[in-house]
Design a protein around this motif. Sequence first.
Motif, PDB file in Angstrom:
ATOM      1  N   MET A   1       0.814  -1.193   0.000  1.00 13.52           N
ATOM      2  CA  MET A   1       0.000   0.000   0.000  1.00 13.52           C
ATOM      3  C   MET A   1       0.862   1.263   0.000  1.00 13.52           C
ATOM      4  SD  MET A   1      -3.088   0.810  -0.174  1.00 13.52           S
ATOM      5  CE  MET A   1      -4.550   1.458   0.516  1.00 13.52           C
ATOM      6  N   ASN A   2       1.981   1.227   0.715  1.00 11.43           N
ATOM      7  CA  ASN A   2       2.879   2.365   0.778  1.00 11.43           C
ATOM      8  C   ASN A   2       3.445   2.689  -0.612  1.00 11.43           C
ATOM      9  OD1 ASN A   2       4.152   4.459   2.014  1.00 11.43           O
ATOM     10  ND2 ASN A   2       5.817   3.237   2.844  1.00 11.43           N
ATOM     11  N   ASP A   3       3.778   1.656  -1.386  1.00 12.50           N
ATOM     12  CA  ASP A   3       4.289   1.874  -2.744  1.00 12.50           C
ATOM     13  C   ASP A   3       3.234   2.535  -3.617  1.00 12.50           C
ATOM     14  OD1 ASP A   3       6.751   0.803  -2.179  1.00 12.50           O
ATOM     15  OD2 ASP A   3       6.248  -1.207  -2.902  1.00 12.50           O
ATOM     16  N   GLN A   4       2.009   2.121  -3.456  1.00 10.41           N
ATOM     17  CA  GLN A   4       0.925   2.708  -4.235  1.00 10.41           C
ATOM     18  C   GLN A   4       0.768   4.194  -3.907  1.00 10.41           C
ATOM     19  OE1 GLN A   4      -2.888   0.940  -3.534  1.00 10.41           O
ATOM     20  NE2 GLN A   4      -3.668   1.573  -5.528  1.00 10.41           N
ATOM     21  N   ARG A   6       3.155   6.196  -2.819  1.00  8.88           N
ATOM     22  CA  ARG A   6       4.306   6.907  -3.399  1.00  8.88           C
ATOM     23  C   ARG A   6       4.129   7.121  -4.897  1.00  8.88           C
ATOM     24  NH1 ARG A   6       9.494   3.992  -1.175  1.00  8.88           N
ATOM     25  NH2 ARG A   6       7.911   2.429  -0.941  1.00  8.88           N
ATOM     26  N   VAL A   7       3.632   6.110  -5.582  1.00  9.10           N
ATOM     27  CA  VAL A   7       3.404   6.228  -7.026  1.00  9.10           C
ATOM     28  C   VAL A   7       2.374   7.319  -7.298  1.00  9.10           C
ATOM     29  CG1 VAL A   7       2.448   5.047  -9.046  1.00  9.10           C
ATOM     30  CG2 VAL A   7       4.102   3.886  -7.582  1.00  9.10           C
ATOM     31  N   HIS A   8       1.322   7.337  -6.509  1.00  9.30           N
ATOM     32  CA  HIS A   8       0.288   8.358  -6.680  1.00  9.30           C
ATOM     33  C   HIS A   8       0.857   9.758  -6.433  1.00  9.30           C
ATOM     34  CE1 HIS A   8      -3.650  10.148  -6.808  1.00  9.30           C
ATOM     35  NE2 HIS A   8      -3.437  10.704  -5.626  1.00  9.30           N
ATOM     36  N   GLN A   9       1.665   9.924  -5.397  1.00 13.04           N
ATOM     37  CA  GLN A   9       2.270  11.227  -5.107  1.00 13.04           C
ATOM     38  C   GLN A   9       3.201  11.658  -6.234  1.00 13.04           C
ATOM     39  OE1 GLN A   9       4.041  10.483  -1.288  1.00 13.04           O
ATOM     40  NE2 GLN A   9       2.221  11.142  -0.155  1.00 13.04           N
ATOM     41  N   LEU A  10       3.978  10.718  -6.765  1.00 15.87           N
ATOM     42  CA  LEU A  10       4.870  11.022  -7.878  1.00 15.87           C
ATOM     43  C   LEU A  10       4.066  11.452  -9.105  1.00 15.87           C
ATOM     44  CD1 LEU A  10       7.696  11.097  -9.100  1.00 15.87           C
ATOM     45  CD2 LEU A  10       7.448   8.672  -9.636  1.00 15.87           C
ATOM     46  N   TYR A  11       2.991  10.730  -9.380  1.00 21.99           N
ATOM     47  CA  TYR A  11       2.131  11.072 -10.509  1.00 21.99           C
ATOM     48  C   TYR A  11       1.588  12.496 -10.359  1.00 21.99           C
ATOM     49  CZ  TYR A  11      -1.981  11.334 -13.448  1.00 21.99           C
ATOM     50  OH  TYR A  11      -2.927  11.747 -14.351  1.00 21.99           O
ATOM     51  N   ARG A  12       1.120  12.831  -9.156  1.00 23.74           N
ATOM     52  CA  ARG A  12       0.580  14.169  -8.925  1.00 23.74           C
ATOM     53  C   ARG A  12       1.635  15.250  -9.129  1.00 23.74           C
ATOM     54  NH1 ARG A  12      -3.411  15.159  -4.167  1.00 23.74           N
ATOM     55  NH2 ARG A  12      -2.955  17.167  -5.047  1.00 23.74           N
TER      56      ARG A  12
END
Length: 132
Positions: A1-4, A6-12
């Motif tokens: 869940m933590n990786d997800q 981080r990916v979302h924050q990077l995308y934003r």
Amino acid sequence: MNDQRRVHQLYRRVSVRTAPPEEQMINLLAEAVKEIQKGKRAIENQETPARNKSLLKAQDCVLQLISYVNDQSNKGERLIALYGYVNRLLIRANIEKNGDLLQEAEEFLLNLTEDWNEALRNRRKKYKGDLF
């Protein structure tokens, strides 16, 4: 869940950095309005730290807007002066705990948001179909 997350924050972050200038302006204006509304609630509830924090964030957004303005034109100079006026309203409202000043700043920023939304619609119409 933590990786997800981080990916979302990077995308934003990437989407914000690569957004057209009009969209970046709209986002800053929306954030400023949101913080002004928080500041108004904080004034009503007599929450000094919350008021100060929200209005400082709103000021930061307004000052960031100036970096998008072409200061070499008369329109740009007038827009910078208007942003300066809104910034001063926010400062006074914070010092004086004055919701009316915040209302004036909010209305001004909402009108600007409408203008930038129109500019973004026009930009999209202009370039619609250029990719395909």
